[in-house]
Design a protein around this motif. Structure first.
Motif, PDB file in Angstrom:
ATOM      1  N   ARG A 348       0.840  -1.205   0.000  1.00  0.00           N
ATOM      2  CA  ARG A 348       0.000   0.000   0.000  1.00  0.00           C
ATOM      3  C   ARG A 348       0.872   1.251   0.000  1.00  0.00           C
ATOM      4  O   ARG A 348       1.779   1.395   0.822  1.00  0.00           O
ATOM      5  CB  ARG A 348      -0.905   0.001   1.235  1.00  0.00           C
ATOM      6  CG  ARG A 348      -1.884   1.160   1.291  1.00  0.00           C
ATOM      7  CD  ARG A 348      -2.718   1.116   2.562  1.00  0.00           C
ATOM      8  NE  ARG A 348      -3.571  -0.073   2.594  1.00  0.00           N
ATOM      9  CZ  ARG A 348      -3.529  -0.987   3.547  1.00  0.00           C
ATOM     10  NH1 ARG A 348      -2.701  -0.858   4.559  1.00  0.00           N
ATOM     11  NH2 ARG A 348      -4.329  -2.042   3.514  1.00  0.00           N
ATOM     12  N   ALA A 349       0.599   2.173  -0.940  1.00  0.00           N
ATOM     13  CA  ALA A 349       1.249   3.484  -0.938  1.00  0.00           C
ATOM     14  C   ALA A 349       0.495   4.403   0.019  1.00  0.00           C
ATOM     15  O   ALA A 349      -0.722   4.303   0.161  1.00  0.00           O
ATOM     16  CB  ALA A 349       1.260   4.078  -2.336  1.00  0.00           C
ATOM     17  N   ILE A 350       1.229   5.282   0.698  1.00  0.00           N
ATOM     18  CA  ILE A 350       0.585   6.229   1.607  1.00  0.00           C
ATOM     19  C   ILE A 350       1.041   7.644   1.294  1.00  0.00           C
ATOM     20  O   ILE A 350       2.116   7.867   0.728  1.00  0.00           O
ATOM     21  CB  ILE A 350       0.889   5.896   3.088  1.00  0.00           C
ATOM     22  CG1 ILE A 350       2.395   5.980   3.380  1.00  0.00           C
ATOM     23  CG2 ILE A 350       0.359   4.526   3.457  1.00  0.00           C
ATOM     24  CD1 ILE A 350       2.734   5.870   4.848  1.00  0.00           C
ATOM     25  N   GLU A 351       0.196   8.610   1.646  1.00  0.00           N
ATOM     26  CA  GLU A 351       0.494  10.031   1.472  1.00  0.00           C
ATOM     27  C   GLU A 351       0.778  10.635   2.842  1.00  0.00           C
ATOM     28  O   GLU A 351      -0.015  10.500   3.771  1.00  0.00           O
ATOM     29  CB  GLU A 351      -0.687  10.749   0.820  1.00  0.00           C
ATOM     30  CG  GLU A 351      -1.036  10.277  -0.582  1.00  0.00           C
ATOM     31  CD  GLU A 351      -0.099  10.855  -1.628  1.00  0.00           C
ATOM     32  OE1 GLU A 351       0.552  11.875  -1.313  1.00  0.00           O
ATOM     33  OE2 GLU A 351      -0.022  10.299  -2.735  1.00  0.00           O
ATOM     34  N   THR A 352       1.921  11.298   2.965  1.00  0.00           N
ATOM     35  CA  THR A 352       2.278  11.973   4.200  1.00  0.00           C
ATOM     36  C   THR A 352       2.856  13.341   3.875  1.00  0.00           C
ATOM     37  O   THR A 352       3.863  13.439   3.159  1.00  0.00           O
ATOM     38  CB  THR A 352       3.315  11.162   5.001  1.00  0.00           C
ATOM     39  OG1 THR A 352       2.776   9.882   5.289  1.00  0.00           O
ATOM     40  CG2 THR A 352       3.660  11.856   6.314  1.00  0.00           C
ATOM     41  N   SER A 353       2.178  14.407   4.378  1.00  0.00           N
ATOM     42  CA  SER A 353       2.634  15.786   4.153  1.00  0.00           C
ATOM     43  C   SER A 353       2.832  16.075   2.679  1.00  0.00           C
ATOM     44  O   SER A 353       3.813  16.703   2.262  1.00  0.00           O
ATOM     45  CB  SER A 353       3.929  16.054   4.922  1.00  0.00           C
ATOM     46  OG  SER A 353       3.755  15.827   6.300  1.00  0.00           O
ATOM     47  N   GLY A 354       1.896  15.580   1.882  1.00  0.00           N
ATOM     48  CA  GLY A 354       1.951  15.838   0.454  1.00  0.00           C
ATOM     49  C   GLY A 354       2.948  14.994  -0.304  1.00  0.00           C
ATOM     50  O   GLY A 354       3.121  15.162  -1.511  1.00  0.00           O
ATOM     51  N   GLU A 355       3.615  14.056   0.372  1.00  0.00           N
ATOM     52  CA  GLU A 355       4.617  13.205  -0.266  1.00  0.00           C
ATOM     53  C   GLU A 355       4.117  11.770  -0.334  1.00  0.00           C
ATOM     54  O   GLU A 355       3.529  11.267   0.627  1.00  0.00           O
ATOM     55  CB  GLU A 355       5.928  13.266   0.515  1.00  0.00           C
ATOM     56  CG  GLU A 355       7.080  12.568  -0.168  1.00  0.00           C
ATOM     57  CD  GLU A 355       8.382  12.761   0.590  1.00  0.00           C
ATOM     58  OE1 GLU A 355       9.427  12.267   0.103  1.00  0.00           O
ATOM     59  OE2 GLU A 355       8.368  13.392   1.672  1.00  0.00           O
ATOM     60  N   THR A 356       4.336  11.115  -1.464  1.00  0.00           N
ATOM     61  CA  THR A 356       3.897   9.742  -1.655  1.00  0.00           C
ATOM     62  C   THR A 356       5.017   8.770  -1.297  1.00  0.00           C
ATOM     63  O   THR A 356       6.149   8.905  -1.778  1.00  0.00           O
ATOM     64  CB  THR A 356       3.469   9.492  -3.111  1.00  0.00           C
ATOM     65  OG1 THR A 356       2.382  10.356  -3.440  1.00  0.00           O
ATOM     66  CG2 THR A 356       3.042   8.043  -3.314  1.00  0.00           C
ATOM     67  N   PHE A 357       4.671   7.808  -0.434  1.00  0.00           N
ATOM     68  CA  PHE A 357       5.611   6.757  -0.073  1.00  0.00           C
ATOM     69  C   PHE A 357       5.131   5.457  -0.713  1.00  0.00           C
ATOM     70  O   PHE A 357       4.122   4.896  -0.297  1.00  0.00           O
ATOM     71  CB  PHE A 357       5.690   6.607   1.451  1.00  0.00           C
ATOM     72  CG  PHE A 357       6.440   7.724   2.135  1.00  0.00           C
ATOM     73  CD1 PHE A 357       7.735   7.522   2.576  1.00  0.00           C
ATOM     74  CD2 PHE A 357       5.851   8.958   2.309  1.00  0.00           C
ATOM     75  CE1 PHE A 357       8.435   8.544   3.194  1.00  0.00           C
ATOM     76  CE2 PHE A 357       6.542   9.986   2.929  1.00  0.00           C
ATOM     77  CZ  PHE A 357       7.842   9.786   3.376  1.00  0.00           C
ATOM     78  N   THR A 358       5.844   5.012  -1.740  1.00  0.00           N
ATOM     79  CA  THR A 358       5.480   3.785  -2.444  1.00  0.00           C
ATOM     80  C   THR A 358       5.780   2.567  -1.572  1.00  0.00           C
ATOM     81  O   THR A 358       6.553   2.659  -0.605  1.00  0.00           O
ATOM     82  CB  THR A 358       6.276   3.662  -3.744  1.00  0.00           C
ATOM     83  OG1 THR A 358       7.671   3.542  -3.407  1.00  0.00           O
ATOM     84  CG2 THR A 358       6.055   4.880  -4.637  1.00  0.00           C
ATOM     85  N   PRO A 359       5.219   1.400  -1.912  1.00  0.00           N
ATOM     86  CA  PRO A 359       5.568   0.184  -1.155  1.00  0.00           C
ATOM     87  C   PRO A 359       7.075  -0.066  -1.126  1.00  0.00           C
ATOM     88  O   PRO A 359       7.619  -0.458  -0.101  1.00  0.00           O
ATOM     89  CB  PRO A 359       4.818  -0.916  -1.908  1.00  0.00           C
ATOM     90  CG  PRO A 359       3.641  -0.220  -2.500  1.00  0.00           C
ATOM     91  CD  PRO A 359       4.146   1.137  -2.888  1.00  0.00           C
TER      92      PRO A 359
END
Length: 480
Positions: A348-359
């Protein structure tokens, strides 16, 4: 003299011809360059031909006077083995051998022979039973090989949970011209100081591996076909097995080499494997030579011991690998296992502070953080590796703790998301059961404490509940 030539000389020396071979242990160093591979040739006893007995599962009878001809055969392999001596050939008629007492444990020097001209087609040994390995505890196995035994021209299937076709441990059998299909773990498992010759077989549709190699195993794996299997070959321990002229096609990964294994790969065709052609992990050093790679998801991948990982080879360490589909996995390498085992599956990719963290990024960052924490905390064994769950910055997290520590920014590993965040304790159970068959079965391995305090548990405390699994590290599930 080239290493391949030396191996061929050894192969001729070790041929199961029924003659007296070597009386004493011998050894020879093979390999090119600075790295040498020491192969011990185990002593073999003189094998006197004792004749042929016949088995037919349809028309045979397990009775005195039977077994002397195709028209008067025994009914089961087990009964034939009771009559067999070293040098006996047990000739199998076409049919399904399902009424055996499994596992079938061969005797030294006995040959189990079916239809070698058609790779065992029509001569089907189907089933499995409990076998207690001296190193790997209880296993489910169809056939246990013996010193100087031969298994030729049969089809072997073990659909049982974690089922293995042939178990080879501290022996030197010849396994050839056979088919291993639909085994629930691997077709052949090679352990201990075994030195088998496995050649001209078909490994197809096995859930875990075609062949798994562990311990100090040597021997030869030549001219086999591996297809539609998790890993074609999984090679771990300190094995120096020769893998030569095999066709390794259409698997999840072609060859996975882990721990301190140093296999010699020559003349193999490795193509159309979904994830990797070959992946070398941890401190493994495969001797690649000349092999053909084509159309794999990724031809070769080398994941060395991560920076910051303790030099102690028995200390825990982890790596990030591509798993199923677009997901990645933080995987561990534990003793007595030939394949990496998943700690967390990232999909699962997540969004944190406008930044995308890919798997992939989540996997890489958490894996690096975990290895650095292991070093910082001086963790030197699996018994010292403890996880717990808690809350940091209003988020449910998993932490690596020491002593009576609770979760904090200093020991936080990962933030739980989705359903895992709703039930952190269940997520912790999954983390703690990584590498076990029960990891996805819903069987609880850790109960919540009655007083509501955060609970932690050492992985060593769970060892009796976690059977080592050298195959199915690529578990499914939605992951993190």
């Amino acid at each position: 003299m080239k290493s391949a030539d030396i191996y061929r000389i050894l192969a001729a020396t070790l041929a199961f011809s029924g003659a007296a071979l070597l009386a004493d242990r011998a050894s020879v160093a093979v390999g090119e360059g600075a790295v040498k591979y020491q192969i011990d040739i185990l002593p073999q006893q003189a094998v006197a031909q004792q004749g042929t007995v016949y088995v037919n599962p349809q028309s045979g009878a397990d009775s005195a006077g039977a077994g002397q001809s195709q028209g008067s055969a025994f009914r089961t392999i087990g009964y034939a083995l009771q009559q067999a001596n070293s040098g006996t050939v047990i000739q199998l008629a076409p049919g399904q051998y399902t009424s055996e007492t499994f596992p079938i444990q061969l005797k030294a020097g006995v040959t189990l022979k079916g239809n070698e001209g058609q790779k065992g087609q029509g001569v089907e040994i189907v089933g499995g039973g409990d076998y207690r390995s001296p190193v790997f505890s209880m296993q489910n196995v169809t056939v246990v090989a013996a010193p100087n035994s031969q298994i030729i021209g049969v089809t072997i299937t073990n659909r049982n949970t974690r089922g293995t076709g042939i178990w080879v441990e501290d022996s030197n059998p010849a396994i050839r011209e056979s088919t291993f299909v639909s085994n629930n773990r691997e077709g052949v498992f090679v352990a201990g100081s075994a030195a088998p010759r496995i050649e001209k077989n078909i490994f197809r549709n096995n859930t875990g591996n075609g062949i798994a190699v562990a311990g100090q195993a040597q021997g030869e794996i030549r001219e086999n076909s591996f297809e539609n299997t998790g890993f074609g070959l999984a090679i771990g321990g300190t094995s120096t097995v020769l893998v030569e002229n095999n066709q390794i096609r259409g698997n999840r990964s072609g060859v996975v080499v882990t721990q301190k294994a140093r296999p010699v790969l020559r003349g193999n065709t490795i193509e159309n494997n979904t994830d990797y052609g070959i992946v070398s992990l941890g401190q493994a050093q495969p001797d690649m030579g000349n092999n053909t790679f084509a159309s794999n998801g990724k031809e070769r991948e080398t994941v060395s011991v991560a920076q910051g990982t303790p030099a102690n080879p028995r200390a825990p360490y982890f790596s990030c690998l591509k798993a199923e589909g677009s997901s990645f996995a933080t995987v561990a390498f534990r003793e007595n296992n030939t394949s990496p085992q998943p700690l967390v599956n990232w999909s699962r990719a997540i969004e944190t502070s406008g930044e995308t963290f890919t798997p992939e990024r989540r996997c890489q960052e958490v894996t690096e953080r975990l290895n650095n924490m292991i070093v910082a905390k001086g963790i030197a064994s699996w018994a010292d590796l403890k996880f717990t769950v808690g809350t940091v910055n209003s988020a449910a997290v998993v932490c690596l703790v020491s002593g009576s520590e609770t979760c904090s920014n200093n020991n936080m590993l990962l933030t739980l998301t989705g359903d895992n965040a709703k039930n952190p304790q269940k997520a912790l159970e999954a983390v703690l059961s990584f590498g076990s068959a029960s990891a996805t079965s819903g069987s609880p391995l850790l109960e919540s404490s009655d007083d509501g305090e955060e609970a932690s548990v050492s992985l060593a405390e769970l060892e009796q509940k976690l059977q080592p699994d050298p195959a199915l590290w690529f578990v499914g599930g939605s992951g993190q």
